[in-house]
Every structure is written in structure tokens, then in C-alpha cells.
Enzyme design. Structure first.
Site, mmCIF file in Angstrom:
data_model
loop_
_atom_site.group_PDB
_atom_site.id
_atom_site.type_symbol
_atom_site.label_atom_id
_atom_site.label_comp_id
_atom_site.label_asym_id
_atom_site.label_seq_id
_atom_site.Cartn_x
_atom_site.Cartn_y
_atom_site.Cartn_z
ATOM 1 N N ASP A 16 35.858 46.475 18.955
ATOM 2 C CA ASP A 16 35.884 45.947 20.331
ATOM 3 C C ASP A 16 36.918 44.831 20.408
ATOM 4 O OD1 ASP A 16 35.071 44.635 22.920
ATOM 5 O OD2 ASP A 16 33.383 45.996 22.761
ATOM 6 N N TYR A 19 37.736 54.069 39.169
ATOM 7 C CA TYR A 19 36.925 54.063 37.940
ATOM 8 C C TYR A 19 36.294 55.449 37.736
ATOM 9 C CZ TYR A 19 32.696 53.011 35.145
ATOM 10 O OH TYR A 19 31.671 53.027 34.218
ATOM 11 N N ASN A 75 23.695 53.323 36.172
ATOM 12 C CA ASN A 75 23.220 51.923 36.229
ATOM 13 C C ASN A 75 22.277 51.539 35.093
ATOM 14 O OD1 ASN A 75 24.455 50.858 38.631
ATOM 15 N ND2 ASN A 75 23.191 52.312 39.756
ATOM 16 N N GLU A 86 29.078 41.589 36.183
ATOM 17 C CA GLU A 86 27.654 41.936 36.173
ATOM 18 C C GLU A 86 27.349 43.003 37.224
ATOM 19 O OE1 GLU A 86 28.987 39.077 36.854
ATOM 20 O OE2 GLU A 86 28.092 38.090 38.587
ATOM 21 N N LYS A 87 26.313 43.804 36.921
ATOM 22 C CA LYS A 87 25.883 44.836 37.855
ATOM 23 C C LYS A 87 24.688 44.312 38.641
ATOM 24 C CE LYS A 87 27.734 48.795 36.128
ATOM 25 N NZ LYS A 87 27.393 50.202 36.107
ATOM 26 N N LYS A 106 20.415 35.521 40.774
ATOM 27 C CA LYS A 106 20.276 34.830 42.063
ATOM 28 C C LYS A 106 18.839 34.360 42.258
ATOM 29 C CE LYS A 106 24.008 37.471 44.230
ATOM 30 N NZ LYS A 106 24.384 38.451 45.249
ATOM 31 N N GLN A 150 21.190 50.357 50.967
ATOM 32 C CA GLN A 150 21.803 51.312 50.044
ATOM 33 C C GLN A 150 20.852 51.501 48.854
ATOM 34 O OE1 GLN A 150 22.855 48.247 50.832
ATOM 35 N NE2 GLN A 150 24.104 47.276 49.268
ATOM 36 N N THR A 151 20.784 52.734 48.355
ATOM 37 C CA THR A 151 19.812 53.033 47.293
ATOM 38 C C THR A 151 20.516 53.309 45.954
ATOM 39 O OG1 THR A 151 19.873 55.344 48.001
ATOM 40 C CG2 THR A 151 18.032 53.987 48.807
HETATM 41 P P1 NAD Z 1 30.682 46.705 28.695
HETATM 42 O O1 NAD Z 1 31.794 46.253 29.562
HETATM 43 O O2 NAD Z 1 29.613 45.733 28.348
HETATM 44 O O3 NAD Z 1 31.262 47.314 27.343
HETATM 45 C C1 NAD Z 1 32.531 47.882 27.245
HETATM 46 C C2 NAD Z 1 33.210 47.235 26.052
HETATM 47 O O4 NAD Z 1 34.509 47.825 25.903
HETATM 48 C C3 NAD Z 1 33.427 45.720 26.232
HETATM 49 O O5 NAD Z 1 32.808 45.012 25.189
HETATM 50 C C4 NAD Z 1 34.937 45.567 26.177
HETATM 51 O O6 NAD Z 1 35.371 44.384 25.517
HETATM 52 C C5 NAD Z 1 35.334 46.820 25.408
HETATM 53 N N1 NAD Z 1 36.741 47.130 25.635
HETATM 54 C C6 NAD Z 1 37.381 47.184 26.833
HETATM 55 N N2 NAD Z 1 38.676 47.438 26.639
HETATM 56 C C7 NAD Z 1 38.849 47.535 25.296
HETATM 57 C C8 NAD Z 1 39.991 47.761 24.482
HETATM 58 N N3 NAD Z 1 41.205 47.928 25.013
HETATM 59 N N4 NAD Z 1 39.827 47.782 23.136
HETATM 60 C C9 NAD Z 1 38.603 47.583 22.586
HETATM 61 N N5 NAD Z 1 37.500 47.362 23.309
HETATM 62 C C10 NAD Z 1 37.628 47.338 24.653
HETATM 63 O O7 NAD Z 1 30.067 47.996 29.401
HETATM 64 P P2 NAD Z 1 28.709 48.755 29.103
HETATM 65 O O8 NAD Z 1 27.806 48.503 30.241
HETATM 66 O O9 NAD Z 1 28.245 48.489 27.727
HETATM 67 O O10 NAD Z 1 29.217 50.265 29.231
HETATM 68 C C11 NAD Z 1 29.573 51.047 28.093
HETATM 69 C C12 NAD Z 1 30.176 52.349 28.569
HETATM 70 O O11 NAD Z 1 29.252 53.039 29.422
HETATM 71 C C13 NAD Z 1 31.453 52.180 29.372
HETATM 72 O O12 NAD Z 1 32.328 53.231 29.071
HETATM 73 C C14 NAD Z 1 30.997 52.306 30.806
HETATM 74 O O13 NAD Z 1 32.022 52.752 31.649
HETATM 75 C C15 NAD Z 1 29.884 53.331 30.658
HETATM 76 N N6 NAD Z 1 28.909 53.214 31.752
HETATM 77 C C16 NAD Z 1 28.095 52.139 31.817
HETATM 78 C C17 NAD Z 1 27.194 52.040 32.869
HETATM 79 C C18 NAD Z 1 26.274 50.855 32.999
HETATM 80 O O14 NAD Z 1 25.483 50.839 33.944
HETATM 81 N N7 NAD Z 1 26.303 49.879 32.114
HETATM 82 C C19 NAD Z 1 27.135 53.044 33.852
HETATM 83 C C20 NAD Z 1 27.995 54.122 33.750
HETATM 84 C C21 NAD Z 1 28.875 54.220 32.677
#
Ligand code: NAD
Length: 333
Positions: A32, A149, A178, A191-192, A200, A218-219
Site C-alpha cells: 500500500d 469511479y 457500502n 469517509e462514507k 456527526k 435516498q436509499t
Molecule cells: P480504502 O481507500 O480504505 O483502501 C484502498 C487502499 O488503496 C488505500 O489504503 C490506498 O492507500 C491504497 N492505494 C491507493 N492508491 C494506491 C497506489 N497507487 N499504490 C498502492 N496503494 C494504493 O478503501 P476500502 O474501503 O478499503 O476499499 C477497498 C476496495 O474495495 C477498493 O478497491 C474499493 O474501490 C472497493 N470498494 C469498497 C467499497 C466500500 O464501501 N468500502 C465499496 C465498493 C468497492
């Protein structure tokens, strides 16, 4: 001992996944840009570096892994991916990461490859009714995601599937809906909604108010991290090669989510509806395919996970970090 690579191991889902894989007795290497911000990594080996760099990928893939989990992405909540301000960066960074990782998997071999896609791939026109959104896996085409995205996720899904077909690489694709829980982004602009609402509520004085983007009607559905990991592991080790929703099918409005957080906190607050980035009008996880293919589907009530998440965020707020506002995880252009 199973050798596993987790890309994005410093992130929310990745850092929890590493802990789970360690409990299962795997040898885990994490990669990471950053270490997990809230607790030390559980990985045996952690490479801090940029997965957009093919040289870093070569370093990370210097051995054959029986599992490669690809969770690294440039992502965040509605305030990050729906404003439009980060579109080019989100698409470029995440596509570059996926291009590099797939090539590294092809060159060095990987037993199985997991790709974390998103519910954001589904067409906007199927999610205009807050009571009856459609996210059945097959409805993703003709494609019309509502964010760049989502388009990047769809492109990358196709790339993973193409590598699977052309190079015999076993890929597994989850469309996450989510995911929430402790030790996730809560005040850095990425944050989501569950984390934002908990923050909050935790920051508000009883009798006060909190801001909600839009009319709050919205749901969405929200899946607690433990069930996300359970579903992801089951999918990775299953024989099903197609994309699958991993999400909760307990759909609530954002107003209902906020009221649930207030009840957990024991606070009486009013909701102040303000303009903000919103995303689709309604979304819920269609869990028929996961139930059919894996014989399992998420079942925990939202309240159980929200209680744990609220307790963790309240602790962060009480320790004074809310006002300090953590710096954004910066990703250089
Ligand atoms: P997050 O942002 O906490 O984790 C993503 C990680 O990727 C981060 O730690 C970031 O530093 C790392 N990263 C980004 N660019 C990088 C790079 N160039 N080199 C190395 N590391 C890099 O997100 P998350 O919530 O843990 O999500 C993980 C995966 O699941 C993602 O692909 C996200 O799109 C997908 N996702 C998550 C959700 C959710 O609700 N959390 C929903 C749909 C999809």
C-alpha cells in the site's frame, strides 16, 4: 502455508482482510501507499509503495502467491467520487494499478486473483426509484454507471475477466455495496455515509442538529466488514467465476440511518437537509446470485454493525481527533 498478497493492505477492507488471513494461518504480504492508519498491520511483510509503478509491482510479486487480493484503488465516499473534481485522478490511478497488477499476476503466476469491484457499476436508470432499485448482476449492461469511479470499475472488471479467459487466470470479482465498520476513513474527506453520520452524531450535543446531504430519502444498504470478509473469502474459494454482489439487502433511507445512529448514541437531534453530492436515488444489494452460487448471503442486521462502528468513532471523537482532522491520504498525480 498459503502465501497471500493483499494489495491495498493499508486501507479499510485490506487491513481487516490481512487480520482475517493471519487468523487462518496464511503468510501475508501487504502492499500500500501507506500503513493502516489506526493500528499496526498484521501482515508478515509490508511493502510501502505505489502500485502504479510497474517496478514496485515486480518487487511485490517476486514469488508466486496462491491468492492475490486486489483492493487498492483511489476511492472515497460521495464527497470524493461524486463531486467530479477527482474524476481524472480516480480513473487514471485505479486503472493504472489494475493494469500493473494483472500483468504482474500473468508474469509471475497467481493461484487466484480477487478483484474488488463496486455497486457503482450498475446503470443509473435502474436506481432512480428509492423503493425498488435494481442491482441484479446481469443488469449491468447496457452500461450507464453514474460516476467515473463506476466506469473504471466496470472497465477493470472486464480486464480481469479477459485475463481470466485469455491466460487461464482464475479471477473472482466482488461488487461491494457500502462496506462499513471500525478503523475506516471517518474524517479525512474520503469517509462514507455510515462513518460520516456516526461522526456527526458523536460530535453533536444532545438536542442539536446534524447535516444530511439532500432530502435524506435516498436509499442504500450497508454491509458490516466481518460479513464482507466472510463473503469475499467464500467467493475467492468458490468455483463461481462471474461478478457477484457482496452487500446487505436491508435497504434504509439515509434519514433512517441517521435516526438509528442517534438511537444508538442516545441523542435526540434534528436533521438539517443541505445540498451535497448524492449519487443514485436508491440502491440495494440483490443477493439472489450469491445465495445460489455460494449457498450463503449476508444476514446480520444493520444495527449490530452500526453499534460497533459508532462506539469506535465516538472513541476517536472523544480522544480529540475530530477537530484535528487527519490529513488526506495523498496520492501524487
Ligand atoms: P480504502 O481507500 O480504505 O483502501 C484502498 C487502499 O488503496 C488505500 O489504503 C490506498 O492507500 C491504497 N492505494 C491507493 N492508491 C494506491 C497506489 N497507487 N499504490 C498502492 N496503494 C494504493 O478503501 P476500502 O474501503 O478499503 O476499499 C477497498 C476496495 O474495495 C477498493 O478497491 C474499493 O474501490 C472497493 N470498494 C469498497 C467499497 C466500500 O464501501 N468500502 C465499496 C465498493 C468497492
Amino acid at each position: 502455508m498459503k502465501s497471500v498478497l493483499v494489495c491495498g493492505a493499508g486501507g479499510f477492507i485490506g487491513s481487516h482482510l490481512v487480520k482475517r488471513l493471519k487468523r487462518e494461518g496464511c503468510w501475508v504480504r501487504g502492499v500500500d501507499l501507506k500503513h493502516p492508519p489506526f493500528c499496526p498491520t498484521a501482515a508478515d511483510d509490508f511493502i510501502q509503495g505505489d502500485l502504479r509503478d510497474p517496478a514496485l509491482c515486480a518487487e511485490a510479486f517476486d514469488r508466486e502467491f496462491s491468492e492475490v487480493w486486489q483492493l487498492a484503488a483511489d476511492m472515497g465516499g460521495a464527497g470524493y467520487i461524486f463531486t467530479g473534481d477527482n474524476d481524472a485522478q480516480v480513473m487514471h490511478n485505479s486503472a493504472q494499478i489494475n493494469l500493473n497488477i494483472l500483468e504482474a499476476c500473468r508474469q509471475h503466476g497467481a493461484g487466484r486473483v480477487f478483484y474488488s469491484s463496486s455497486a457503482c457499476v450498475y446503470p443509473e436508470h435502474n436506481q432512480t426509484d428509492p423503493d425498488k432499485p435494481t442491482t441484479e448482476e446481469g443488469t449491468v449492461y447496457p452500461a450507464a454507471p453514474d460516476s467515473e469511479y463506476g466506469w473504471e470499475k466496470l472497465f477493470s472488471e472486464r480486464m480481469y475477466l479477459a485475463y481470466g479467459r485469455n491466460y487461464g487466470m482464475p479471477v473472482r470479482i466482488a461488487r461491494y455495496h457500502n462496506i462499513f465498520g471500525p478503523e475506516g476513513a471517518w474524517n479525512d474527506g474520503r469517509e462514507k455515509v455510515p462513518a460520516a453520520v456516526c461522526r456527526k452524531v458523536a460530535e453533536a450535543a444532545d438536542g442539536g442538529s446534524i447535516e444530511i446531504w439532500g432530502d435524506g430519502l435516498q436509499t442504500r444498504s450497508f454491509l458490516y466488514i466481518d460479513e464482507c470478509l466472510e463473503g469475499s473469502l467464500r467467493l475467492m474459494r468458490s468455483a463461481w467465476p462471474g461478478p457477484v454482489n457482496i452487500g446487505s439487502d436491508q435497504m434504509v433511507s439515509i434519514n433512517e440511518l441517521a435516526r438509528l445512529a442517534m438511537r444508538i448514541a442516545g441523542k435526540n437531534l434534528s436533521l438539517e437537509h443541505v445540498p451535497g453530492p448524492l449519487g443514485v436515488r436508491g440502491r440495494n444489494s440483490d443477493n439472489r446470485l450469491i445465495a445460489r452460487k455460494l449457498g450463503w448471503a449476508p444476514s446480520q442486521p444493520l444495527e449490530a454493525g452500526l453499534k460497533k462502528t459508532y462506539a469506535w468513532i465516538e472513541q476517536q471523537v472523544m480522544s480529540g481527533q475530530a477537530t484535528a482532522h487527519r490529513p488526506r491520504a495523498t496520492i501524487p498525480p
